[in-house]
Design a protein around this motif. Structure first.
Motif, short mmCIF file in Angstrom:
data_model
loop_
_atom_site.label_atom_id
_atom_site.label_comp_id
_atom_site.label_asym_id
_atom_site.label_seq_id
_atom_site.Cartn_x
_atom_site.Cartn_y
_atom_site.Cartn_z
N VAL B 89 0.82 -1.22 0.00
CA VAL B 89 0.00 0.00 0.00
C VAL B 89 0.86 1.26 0.00
N ALA B 90 2.13 1.16 0.44
CA ALA B 90 2.99 2.35 0.45
C ALA B 90 3.71 2.56 -0.87
N THR B 91 3.80 1.54 -1.71
CA THR B 91 4.54 1.69 -2.97
C THR B 91 3.62 1.94 -4.16
N VAL B 92 2.32 1.93 -3.95
CA VAL B 92 1.40 2.33 -5.03
C VAL B 92 1.77 3.76 -5.44
N PRO B 93 2.04 4.01 -6.72
CA PRO B 93 2.44 5.37 -7.11
C PRO B 93 1.34 6.39 -6.80
N PRO B 94 1.72 7.55 -6.22
CA PRO B 94 0.71 8.57 -5.91
C PRO B 94 -0.14 8.96 -7.12
N SER B 95 0.45 8.90 -8.31
CA SER B 95 -0.33 9.26 -9.50
C SER B 95 -1.52 8.33 -9.70
N ARG B 96 -1.48 7.14 -9.10
CA ARG B 96 -2.57 6.19 -9.26
C ARG B 96 -3.61 6.30 -8.13
N LEU B 97 -3.44 7.29 -7.26
CA LEU B 97 -4.42 7.51 -6.19
C LEU B 97 -5.46 8.57 -6.56
N VAL B 98 -5.29 9.22 -7.70
CA VAL B 98 -6.23 10.26 -8.15
C VAL B 98 -6.59 9.96 -9.59
N ALA B 229 -22.88 9.11 -13.45
CA ALA B 229 -22.41 7.86 -14.05
C ALA B 229 -20.97 8.00 -14.55
N ARG B 230 -20.63 9.16 -15.08
CA ARG B 230 -19.21 9.44 -15.33
C ARG B 230 -18.96 10.92 -15.12
N GLY B 231 -17.70 11.30 -14.86
CA GLY B 231 -17.35 12.70 -14.70
C GLY B 231 -16.75 13.04 -13.34
N ALA B 232 -16.87 12.15 -12.36
CA ALA B 232 -16.23 12.42 -11.06
C ALA B 232 -14.73 12.15 -11.15
N VAL B 233 -13.98 12.86 -10.31
CA VAL B 233 -12.56 12.55 -10.08
C VAL B 233 -12.45 12.08 -8.63
N VAL B 234 -11.89 10.89 -8.45
CA VAL B 234 -11.82 10.28 -7.11
C VAL B 234 -10.39 10.30 -6.58
N VAL B 235 -10.27 10.72 -5.31
CA VAL B 235 -9.01 10.61 -4.58
C VAL B 235 -9.17 9.48 -3.58
N ARG B 250 -9.39 7.36 3.41
CA ARG B 250 -10.36 8.40 3.12
C ARG B 250 -10.54 8.43 1.61
N VAL B 251 -11.76 8.40 1.15
CA VAL B 251 -12.05 8.41 -0.29
C VAL B 251 -12.98 9.59 -0.56
N LEU B 252 -12.50 10.51 -1.38
CA LEU B 252 -13.23 11.74 -1.69
C LEU B 252 -13.45 11.83 -3.19
N ALA B 253 -14.60 12.34 -3.58
CA ALA B 253 -14.90 12.54 -5.01
C ALA B 253 -15.12 14.02 -5.27
N LEU B 254 -14.52 14.52 -6.34
CA LEU B 254 -14.79 15.86 -6.84
C LEU B 254 -15.82 15.74 -7.96
N VAL B 255 -16.89 16.52 -7.86
CA VAL B 255 -17.92 16.47 -8.90
C VAL B 255 -18.33 17.89 -9.28
N GLU B 256 -18.79 18.03 -10.52
CA GLU B 256 -19.36 19.30 -10.97
C GLU B 256 -20.70 19.49 -10.27
N ARG B 257 -20.87 20.62 -9.59
CA ARG B 257 -22.16 20.87 -8.94
C ARG B 257 -23.21 21.11 -10.03
N THR B 258 -24.32 20.42 -9.91
CA THR B 258 -25.33 20.48 -10.96
C THR B 258 -26.51 21.35 -10.60
N SER B 259 -26.67 21.68 -9.32
CA SER B 259 -27.84 22.47 -8.93
C SER B 259 -27.42 23.90 -8.62
#
Ligand SMILES: [Mn+2]
Ligand SMILES: [Mn+2]
Lengths: 259, 259
Positions: B89-98, B229-235, B250-259
């Motif tokens: 879990v420590a050697t997973v490249p950071p680029s693959r966490l986002v 269904a698509r368009g989120a970016v997950v950390v 911790r798992v966070l998603a960035l999404v375009e606010r639609t409202s």
């Protein structure tokens, strides 16, 4: 306009880079040691459950002992008595875990004086060169201390007078808490306060003022030297421990690739 | 062009929203229970160090006992024997966490059959409607199971035949591992495999095929119903445990606010 589709494409093509600001967690990860009679935080330890053996033929996994404030971690307001009516680490709004970050670098001055304290004038000088501190963003305080992160004795840097590690003056801690809109303060040392801060008036001013004002702390950061003075977006990701005062955290920075 | 300055401004003005996909961590957080004689993961527990008292007059903090695979967590390739030469879990490249994420929703079908298994044809039907699965991104598998997350018995849903929880068929797990470029698979259940997967041929195909192919798992996710269904970016932010098979994350998603 910064659409997330563009961000996703740029993460995949590598023009946005992810930099890990987190110290690796292991049994020798430095921890804070308090004088008697205070309670102590646990070091990080793994306890093997199975490793492709009779305890679990196809799987390897461990149990964990740690402290909330072990390794790179997040201080929530309730960690300090001044913030006891504020957020715990699980109630910090997710929107406040992702934001812009600036880096204020005093590595040269700390190399000459490990007890170096940042003053308000240093912040104003930085702002004159780089622009204002970000509203709803992080101030990341680069001191070069992360180079000591795998040597607990050098990291603590203690003698008979106690630890000698860099920090923030009482006046500057009060200024950051009361006169800025920062999310919080990130440091490379074991805690947000200077090694000598038990003797300040008031003691532990970063904890007292910043957490009392609903701001956060991030500690034991690495790789701040790889960030621009401004322009990074930081994800501070503590575990959502219900009622927790803080948590070991993964801290990742997104930066524009420059090379 | 998706500059980070634009992203930072949109995080501050709220037009990019941060959605927390993480289950809160507490002593009743559901954990996997294996049959004898296998080793067991610890539940999450806090051990108070001080709370503004004689053990620490100005501060509150806790020590922690947990498992690497307790609560919302990240499975690294070395968790499974098929991935034992892969990343911990420590050697997973950071680029693959986002990265980008898509959501495949079978809530209606799971409501009729808690043992529902996703098939390759379901994936192809989803792609016909929403486009291809993302390269270097997450497939988040929405089953509605997160509604049971605060009720360990309903979450495990076990009877004399064992647990009844939804998952992925053997053929589909092999397909996702061998025929896609996914970062990994995220689920709402206690693990990436179905409750009945100990009896599959081969057993635990999501673990065996996906981790063996260097992909990752994310479990006990919440709030997938709030994602497009698509368009989120997950950390996905596990702790960098040196040699660890996984980590609470911790798992966070960035999404375009639609409202
Ligand atoms: Mn702390
Ligand atoms: Mn797991």
């Amino acid at each position: 306009m910064g659409s997330l589709d563009d961000v996703a494409a740029r993460l995949v093509d590598g023009t946005i880079e992810v930099i890990d600001l987190t110290a690796p967690l292991h049994a020798d990860t430095p921890i804070l040691a308090l004088p008697e009679p205070f309670g102590q935080t646990e070091p990080f330890r793994l306890h093997e459950i199975s490793r492709y053996d009779e305890r679990g033929p196809a799987w390897y996994w461990n149990n964990i002992t740690t402290g909330e404030h072990t390794g790179t971690h997040f201080d929530a307001p309730v960690h300090w008595v001044t913030g006891q009516d504020g957020d715990d680490v699980a109630t910090v709004p997710p929107s406040r875990l992702v934001g812009p970050a600036v880096v204020l670098d005093v590595t040269d001055r700390v190399a000459e004086d490990p007890d170096f304290l940042l003053e308000v004038d240093d912040v104003h000088a930085w702002e004159a060169e780089h622009g204002p501190l970000p509203a709803r963003g992080w101030l990341l305080y680069r001191t070069g201390w992360d180079a000591r992160g795998e040597d607990p004795a050098a990291f603590a840097n203690a003698d008979d007078d106690g630890p000698h590690t860099p920090g923030i003056s009482v006046a500057c801690a009060r200024y950051l808490a009361e006169e800025t809109e920062l999310l919080g303060l990130g440091v490379e040392t074991v805690g947000t306060d200077a090694g000598a801060a038990a003797g300040f008036d008031p003691p532990f001013p970063c904890h007292g003022f910043l957490l009392g004002a609903g701001r956060y702390g991030l500690t034991q950061l690495r790789n701040l030297g790889r960030l621009p003075a401004r322009g990074a977006v930081v994800v501070a990701a503590p575990l959502p421990i219900v009622g927790g005062s803080g948590s070991p955290a993964r801290v990742l920075a997104l930066v524009e690739r420059t090379s």
